[in-house]
Design a protein around this motif. Structure first.
Motif, PDB file in Angstrom:
ATOM      1  N   MET A   1       0.840  -1.433   0.052  1.00  0.00           N
ATOM      2  CA  MET A   1       0.028   0.004   0.142  1.00  0.00           C
ATOM      3  C   MET A   1       0.945   1.285   0.008  1.00  0.00           C
ATOM      4  O   MET A   1       1.839   1.217   0.668  1.00  0.00           O
ATOM      5  N   GLU A   2       0.456   2.266  -0.414  1.00  0.00           N
ATOM      6  CA  GLU A   2       1.148   3.604  -0.785  1.00  0.00           C
ATOM      7  C   GLU A   2       1.571   4.517   0.504  1.00  0.00           C
ATOM      8  O   GLU A   2       2.581   4.712   0.693  1.00  0.00           O
ATOM      9  N   HIS A   3       0.668   4.319   1.488  1.00  0.00           N
ATOM     10  CA  HIS A   3       1.056   4.909   2.519  1.00  0.00           C
ATOM     11  C   HIS A   3       1.574   4.327   3.751  1.00  0.00           C
ATOM     12  O   HIS A   3       1.787   4.689   4.752  1.00  0.00           O
ATOM     13  N   GLU A   4       2.176   2.876   3.488  1.00  0.00           N
ATOM     14  CA  GLU A   4       2.634   2.071   4.265  1.00  0.00           C
ATOM     15  C   GLU A   4       4.051   2.682   4.708  1.00  0.00           C
ATOM     16  O   GLU A   4       4.679   3.670   3.914  1.00  0.00           O
ATOM     17  N   PRO A   5       4.655   2.524   6.000  1.00  0.00           N
ATOM     18  CA  PRO A   5       5.853   2.977   6.440  1.00  0.00           C
ATOM     19  C   PRO A   5       7.059   2.707   5.647  1.00  0.00           C
ATOM     20  O   PRO A   5       7.260   1.753   5.098  1.00  0.00           O
ATOM     21  N   LYS A   6       7.985   3.664   5.454  1.00  0.00           N
ATOM     22  CA  LYS A   6       9.429   3.368   4.638  1.00  0.00           C
ATOM     23  C   LYS A   6      10.474   3.547   5.731  1.00  0.00           C
ATOM     24  O   LYS A   6      11.637   3.281   5.239  1.00  0.00           O
ATOM     25  N   THR A   7      10.360   4.217   6.773  1.00  0.00           N
ATOM     26  CA  THR A   7      11.456   4.574   7.693  1.00  0.00           C
ATOM     27  C   THR A   7      10.795   4.243   9.025  1.00  0.00           C
ATOM     28  O   THR A   7       9.732   4.041   9.131  1.00  0.00           O
ATOM     29  N   LEU A   8      11.965   4.228   9.938  1.00  0.00           N
ATOM     30  CA  LEU A   8      11.513   3.605  11.368  1.00  0.00           C
ATOM     31  C   LEU A   8      10.740   4.839  12.028  1.00  0.00           C
ATOM     32  O   LEU A   8       9.686   4.628  12.771  1.00  0.00           O
ATOM     33  N   ALA A   9      11.092   6.391  11.479  1.00  0.00           N
ATOM     34  CA  ALA A   9      10.220   7.268  12.077  1.00  0.00           C
ATOM     35  C   ALA A   9       8.681   7.173  11.575  1.00  0.00           C
ATOM     36  O   ALA A   9       7.774   7.216  12.454  1.00  0.00           O
ATOM     37  N   ASP A  10       8.607   6.830  10.284  1.00  0.00           N
ATOM     38  CA  ASP A  10       7.271   6.443   9.841  1.00  0.00           C
ATOM     39  C   ASP A  10       6.452   5.356  10.534  1.00  0.00           C
ATOM     40  O   ASP A  10       5.323   5.546  10.840  1.00  0.00           O
ATOM     41  N   ALA A  11       7.244   4.353  10.843  1.00  0.00           N
ATOM     42  CA  ALA A  11       6.576   3.306  11.467  1.00  0.00           C
ATOM     43  C   ALA A  11       6.063   3.311  12.781  1.00  0.00           C
ATOM     44  O   ALA A  11       4.982   2.994  13.085  1.00  0.00           O
ATOM     45  N   ILE A  12       6.881   4.469  13.675  1.00  0.00           N
ATOM     46  CA  ILE A  12       6.485   4.537  15.024  1.00  0.00           C
ATOM     47  C   ILE A  12       5.180   5.413  14.856  1.00  0.00           C
ATOM     48  O   ILE A  12       4.269   5.019  15.661  1.00  0.00           O
ATOM     49  N   VAL A  13       4.977   6.456  14.178  1.00  0.00           N
ATOM     50  CA  VAL A  13       3.633   6.970  14.024  1.00  0.00           C
ATOM     51  C   VAL A  13       2.663   6.047  13.349  1.00  0.00           C
ATOM     52  O   VAL A  13       1.591   6.273  13.842  1.00  0.00           O
ATOM     53  N   TYR A  14       2.901   5.501  12.194  1.00  0.00           N
ATOM     54  CA  TYR A  14       1.939   4.836  11.629  1.00  0.00           C
ATOM     55  C   TYR A  14       1.221   3.509  12.392  1.00  0.00           C
ATOM     56  O   TYR A  14       0.074   3.089  12.635  1.00  0.00           O
ATOM     57  N   PHE A  15       2.021   3.021  13.356  1.00  0.00           N
ATOM     58  CA  PHE A  15       1.832   1.809  13.961  1.00  0.00           C
ATOM     59  C   PHE A  15       1.166   2.268  15.505  1.00  0.00           C
ATOM     60  O   PHE A  15       0.637   1.479  16.180  1.00  0.00           O
ATOM     61  N   GLN A  16       0.919   3.345  15.712  1.00  0.00           N
ATOM     62  CA  GLN A  16       0.145   4.107  16.714  1.00  0.00           C
ATOM     63  C   GLN A  16      -1.195   3.844  16.992  1.00  0.00           C
ATOM     64  O   GLN A  16      -2.001   3.961  17.493  1.00  0.00           O
ATOM     65  N   ASP A  17      -1.554   3.670  15.354  1.00  0.00           N
ATOM     66  CA  ASP A  17      -3.077   3.399  15.148  1.00  0.00           C
ATOM     67  C   ASP A  17      -3.230   2.010  14.978  1.00  0.00           C
ATOM     68  O   ASP A  17      -2.769   1.231  14.211  1.00  0.00           O
ATOM     69  N   PRO A  18      -4.215   1.364  16.156  1.00  0.00           N
ATOM     70  CA  PRO A  18      -4.400   0.181  16.052  1.00  0.00           C
ATOM     71  C   PRO A  18      -4.975  -0.598  14.786  1.00  0.00           C
ATOM     72  O   PRO A  18      -4.649  -1.596  14.502  1.00  0.00           O
ATOM     73  N   ASN A  19      -5.650   0.195  13.949  1.00  0.00           N
ATOM     74  CA  ASN A  19      -6.207  -0.281  12.644  1.00  0.00           C
ATOM     75  C   ASN A  19      -5.174  -0.299  11.685  1.00  0.00           C
ATOM     76  O   ASN A  19      -5.383  -1.360  11.053  1.00  0.00           O
ATOM     77  N   ASN A  20      -4.166   0.443  11.784  1.00  0.00           N
ATOM     78  CA  ASN A  20      -2.953   0.314  10.785  1.00  0.00           C
ATOM     79  C   ASN A  20      -2.330  -0.882  10.972  1.00  0.00           C
ATOM     80  O   ASN A  20      -1.758  -1.604  10.114  1.00  0.00           O
ATOM     81  N   CYS A  21      -2.119  -1.252  12.272  1.00  0.00           N
ATOM     82  CA  CYS A  21      -1.308  -2.568  12.802  1.00  0.00           C
ATOM     83  C   CYS A  21      -2.207  -3.660  12.224  1.00  0.00           C
ATOM     84  O   CYS A  21      -1.365  -4.744  11.859  1.00  0.00           O
ATOM     85  N   LEU A  22      -3.387  -3.619  12.514  1.00  0.00           N
ATOM     86  CA  LEU A  22      -4.171  -4.931  12.150  1.00  0.00           C
ATOM     87  C   LEU A  22      -4.304  -5.173  10.676  1.00  0.00           C
ATOM     88  O   LEU A  22      -4.010  -6.127  10.369  1.00  0.00           O
ATOM     89  N   ASP A  23      -4.383  -3.968   9.925  1.00  0.00           N
ATOM     90  CA  ASP A  23      -4.383  -4.108   8.666  1.00  0.00           C
ATOM     91  C   ASP A  23      -3.197  -4.688   7.871  1.00  0.00           C
ATOM     92  O   ASP A  23      -3.060  -5.418   6.994  1.00  0.00           O
ATOM     93  N   TYR A  24      -2.133  -4.086   8.173  1.00  0.00           N
ATOM     94  CA  TYR A  24      -0.692  -4.175   7.940  1.00  0.00           C
ATOM     95  C   TYR A  24      -0.398  -5.860   7.939  1.00  0.00           C
ATOM     96  O   TYR A  24      -0.038  -6.553   7.156  1.00  0.00           O
ATOM     97  N   LEU A  25      -0.580  -6.169   9.183  1.00  0.00           N
ATOM     98  CA  LEU A  25      -0.311  -7.740   9.738  1.00  0.00           C
ATOM     99  C   LEU A  25      -1.344  -8.643   8.960  1.00  0.00           C
ATOM    100  O   LEU A  25      -0.850  -9.570   8.462  1.00  0.00           O
ATOM    101  N   ALA A  26      -2.627  -8.375   8.880  1.00  0.00           N
ATOM    102  CA  ALA A  26      -3.579  -9.155   8.365  1.00  0.00           C
ATOM    103  C   ALA A  26      -3.361  -9.473   6.844  1.00  0.00           C
ATOM    104  O   ALA A  26      -3.364 -10.290   6.230  1.00  0.00           O
ATOM    105  N   LEU A  27      -2.940  -8.482   6.122  1.00  0.00           N
ATOM    106  CA  LEU A  27      -2.558  -8.443   4.918  1.00  0.00           C
ATOM    107  C   LEU A  27      -1.502  -9.488   4.478  1.00  0.00           C
ATOM    108  O   LEU A  27      -1.463 -10.099   3.237  1.00  0.00           O
TER     109      LEU A  27
END
Ligand SMILES: [Zn+2]
Length: 330
Positions: A1-27
């Protein structure tokens, strides 16, 4: 997906949202739609309030989460902590220590230590079928290294002369790790313990290197007898390190990465757990960016997320017998 994290800094922000965590892993886990980890049923219903799924068959774990059936199962820590740590371990060349995680995420050092071992299990390569080398492939470099003990900075050839004279194998509480690397390709390792038995070494080579491969070793006599199944070339390290194409510098480079991680990051590792650290380094090394495979941090993290499924490591398993094992200081 286009808005998925590219760096650690992105990942920290992105995965603060539990829906993002779930979608990312389920996919990554369910490429063909969610399926019950226990019975495989696909007509499961999602319970949004608890972010779990309900299976219609009556069996234990009929209600399952994204963590069920993965190395994260039963962890009280949230994915907003797990995923950034997994990102760091997948991508930091020298690894991450439990103390660093303790300080940066506020989880206890003991919990962080357990997290790291679960992640390492995820990094363990499931692909055991692939052989290295082959008659037309790049040569396979084979070598051993010594981990731990006081003589860690002594070069292998010198140490081997000492150990041969003294009749010691690993010697001084060191653990021998054997590795093989197809040049430009993958590394495979095994822990030999404190002895270097020719029979065991040959068996590991025959199980993992395709017949007819060119193999490169040093002068150690335990490698005698591998021809004619393999085209065996060796270089005498007491005289020189490279003779044309014949050298073991690729696998030695892997050893130095491993030792840098162990020496700089992990401070002390029990011999019992050594294979876990070796697996961790091998994961990063085998998924390094090359000309043919320009893999980046985000790809490497994604791969780790796929590999955490179908594996389990409990605290009891991890700590079993551990108190009897001496620590190796680096
Ligand atoms: Zn089910």
């Amino acid at each position: 997906m286009e808005h998925e994290p590219k760096t650690l800094a992105d990942a920290i922000v992105y995965f603060q949202d539990p829906n993002n965590c779930l979608d990312y892993l389920a996919l990554r886990r369910w490429k063909n739609g969610v399926a019950c980890p226990t019975c495989g049923r696909k007509d499961v219903s999602f319970v949004p309030s608890r972010r779990v799924w309900q299976c219609k068959t009556r069996h234990p774990k009929a209600q399952f989460s994204i963590k069920t059936g993965t190395v994260l199962e039963d962890s009280p820590l949230g994915l907003e902590k797990w995923l950034p740590v997994m990102w760091m371990v997948a991508n930091c060349k020298n690894g991450v220590s439990s103390w660093e995680i303790h300080r940066s995420l506020g989880v206890s050092q003991k919990a962080a230590w357990f997290m790291l071992h679960r992640i390492r299990l995820g990094m363990q390569d499931k692909d055991t079928g692939g052989m290295l080398g082959g008659p037309e492939a790049a040569p396979v470099e084979i070598d051993e290294t010594y981990i731990g003990g006081k003589a860690r900075n002594m070069h292998k050839a010198k140490r081997r002369r000492l150990s041969d004279t003294c009749g010691m194998q690993g010697g001084h509480g060191k653990t021998v790790v054997m590795g093989m690397l197809e040049r430009g390709g993958k590394v495979k390792t095994t822990i030999l313990g404190n002895r270097r038995e020719k029979k065991v070494m040959h068996a590991f080579i025959r199980e993992n290197v395709a017949p007819g491969s060119a193999i490169m070793t040093d002068e150690f006599t335990n490698y005698d007898g591998l021809a004619p199944g393999f085209a065996h070339h060796f270089v005498n390290h007491l005289e020189k390190y490279v003779e044309g194409n014949v050298h073991t510098q690729g696998i030695e480079n892997f050893w130095s990465l491993l030792k840098r991680g162990l020496g700089g990051t992990y401070v002390a590792v029990e011999p019992f757990h050594l294979f876990r650290y070796v697996d961790e380094q091998a994961f990063r090394f085998n998924n390094r960016a090359t000309r043919d495979n320009p893999i980046n941090d985000s790809d490497r993290f994604s791969l780790l997320c796929e590999q955490i499924v179908g594996k389990r490591l409990t605290y009891a398993q991890l700590t079993a017998k551990e108190d009897k094992k001496p620590e190796v200081a680096f």
